[in-house]
Design a protein around this motif. Structure first.
Motif, PDB file in Angstrom:
ATOM      1  N   ALA A 328       0.828  -1.212   0.000  1.00  0.00           N
ATOM      2  CA  ALA A 328       0.000   0.000   0.000  1.00  0.00           C
ATOM      3  C   ALA A 328       0.861   1.260   0.000  1.00  0.00           C
ATOM      4  O   ALA A 328       0.412   2.327  -0.443  1.00  0.00           O
ATOM      5  CB  ALA A 328      -0.927   0.004   1.204  1.00  0.00           C
ATOM      6  N   LEU A 350      -5.641  -2.313   1.072  1.00  0.00           N
ATOM      7  CA  LEU A 350      -4.740  -1.291   0.529  1.00  0.00           C
ATOM      8  C   LEU A 350      -5.165   0.103   0.978  1.00  0.00           C
ATOM      9  O   LEU A 350      -4.324   0.935   1.360  1.00  0.00           O
ATOM     10  CB  LEU A 350      -4.718  -1.375  -1.001  1.00  0.00           C
ATOM     11  N   LYS A 355      -3.325   3.598   0.842  1.00  0.00           N
ATOM     12  CA  LYS A 355      -3.493   3.785  -0.603  1.00  0.00           C
ATOM     13  C   LYS A 355      -4.747   4.621  -0.845  1.00  0.00           C
ATOM     14  O   LYS A 355      -5.793   4.385  -0.216  1.00  0.00           O
ATOM     15  CB  LYS A 355      -3.633   2.420  -1.296  1.00  0.00           C
TER      16      LYS A 355
END
Length: 411
Positions: A328, A350, A355
């Protein structure tokens, strides 16, 4: 000197023998690699050279005299290639070659030469050289086309007479590429043509199986009776059994044997039984499928790295070996294989570890085949996109800004 008779074909053995090349342009650039491969003692005479030819000289593959042609340059030569842009110099060099009885090729005037360069190709220890017998109608495109047809036939096994058919003993672990039958390697296709038994995966290039001769036994790996064995153990046993019968066995896989293909497991099993095997790399779907859908896994100023992971185990599964939190934090491209049914949990993980939820995502289903389609989304919407567009395996998932680089082609 017009040729009234066809050229006499012969193979020159030039190892250690002096060969003079006049001119360092495009003609020399094309012809020099074969002369180097032949082991010739090459002397280039030319005031200038292309960067590729200059690199050959810098690498010690030839000797370069940086000047125009001068009388006497062909003394003690066995063969000469005359390819300067100065016709007067070419004619003088050709006359010197005649005096010294040096076979020479003229790039500017084939009829004035004492030798012609055939269209050549190589396959499995065979060199194919094609010359046009009619000098008046000589067409290099025609000879090249004939050469290509012969070499292709040798490479894919369709041109070899049955009683001369070579067989590679043992097992060949062949990567078939992402699905398009044209994307298997030349070597992989040749081994298929030589096989007695082919054990094929569902994701291999199935169209190639229809080209196999009737005597070839084709075994669907998904239908091997497993009994008390795990699926992979049963496949290993089938490979060993057929190889021990003296058959040429091809294990045809999708993609590359060593990219989530369990190829090493099969190699270890064969090694333990003393069975010879060869590994033929294949084009991995992790790179080729995004490319076929217009997505570069790297792009200048966008992504300097890409990471390929298996998504067949969810991030929260204790069997997972993937460090999803670390992924991530990467700025590059993430390519997920076998992850369609886990993409929701992958996206959540993620995002949870930093992310952006707006990170572009593309799902490419049945990549490189006639059924290929691409679905675009973001990490936030990808799970819904899979349901809405009914995305099914096999599909390659690409996560990262590279998804938005090219034209957007959605389902």
């Amino acid at each position: 000197m017009a040729a009234e008779h066809p050229a006499y074909p012969v193979g020159l053995r030039l190892t250690g023998r002096r060969v003079v090349v006049l001119g360092g342009g495009q003609v020399a650039q094309r012809r020099l690699p074969a002369l180097i491969a032949a082991g010739a003692d090459i002397h280039l005479v030319s005031p200038t050279a292309t960067p590729s030819v200059e690199a050959m000289a810098d690498g010690g593959e030839l000797t370069w005299s940086r000047r125009p042609y001068a009388d006497g340059d062909l003394a003690d030569a066995w063969y000469a290639l005359i390819a300067t842009g100065d016709r007067t110099a070419n004619e003088a060099a050709s006359a010197e070659a005649e005096r010294h009885r040096v076979w020479c090729v003229r790039s500017d005037d084939a009829d004035a030469a004492t030798a012609w360069t055939p269209a050549t190709g190589r396959s499995e220890g065979v060199t194919v050289a094609v010359l046009t017998t009619d000098a008046a109608g000589r067409d290099p495109r025609h000879t090249a086309a004939v050469r290509d047809a012969i070499v292709e036939g040798l490479r894919d096994g369709t041109l070899v007479a049955p009683h001369h058919r070579k067989r590679t003993t043992g097992v060949s672990l062949v990567g078939g590429g992402p699905g398009d039958p044209d994307l298997i390697t030349v070597r992989g296709r040749r081994l298929l043509a030589e096989a007695d038994v082919v054990i094929a995966d569902r994701l291999g290039p199935r169209d190639l199986l229809d080209e196999l001769p009737p005597h070839v036994e084709v075994i669907d790996a998904a239908k091997i009776p497993y009994g008390r064995y795990m699926a992979q153990e049963a496949i290993n046993s089938a490979l060993i059994e057929h190889a021990k019968q003296g058959k040429a066995v091809v294990r045809l896989k999708g993609g590359d044997p060593y990219v989530f293909g369990r190829g090493m497991e099969e190699a270890i099993a064969l090694e333990a039984e003393g069975i010879p095997y060869t590994v033929v790399p294949g084009i991995s779907s992790s790179i080729s499928v995004p490319g076929a859908a217009g997505i570069p896994v790297t792009h200048r100023g966008v992504a300097h790295e890409f990471t390929v992971v298996s998504g067949h185990v969810a991030p929260d599964d204790e069997r997972s070996l993937v460090d999803w939190p670390a992924l991530a934090k990467l700025r590059g491209t993430l390519v997920v294989l076998m992850g369609v049914d886990k993409i929701g949990r992958i996206a959540e993980t993620l995002i949870a570890h930093g992310k952006s939820a707006q990170t572009p995502v593309a799902l490419v289903q049945e990549g490189t085949t006639a059924a290929q389609r691409r679905v675009d989304a973001t990490l936030e919407t990808v799970e819904d996109a899979v349901r809405t567009h009914e995305v099914r395996p096999p599909a390659v998932i690409v996560i990262g800004d590279v998804v938005a680089v090219g034209p957007q082609r959605t389902a």
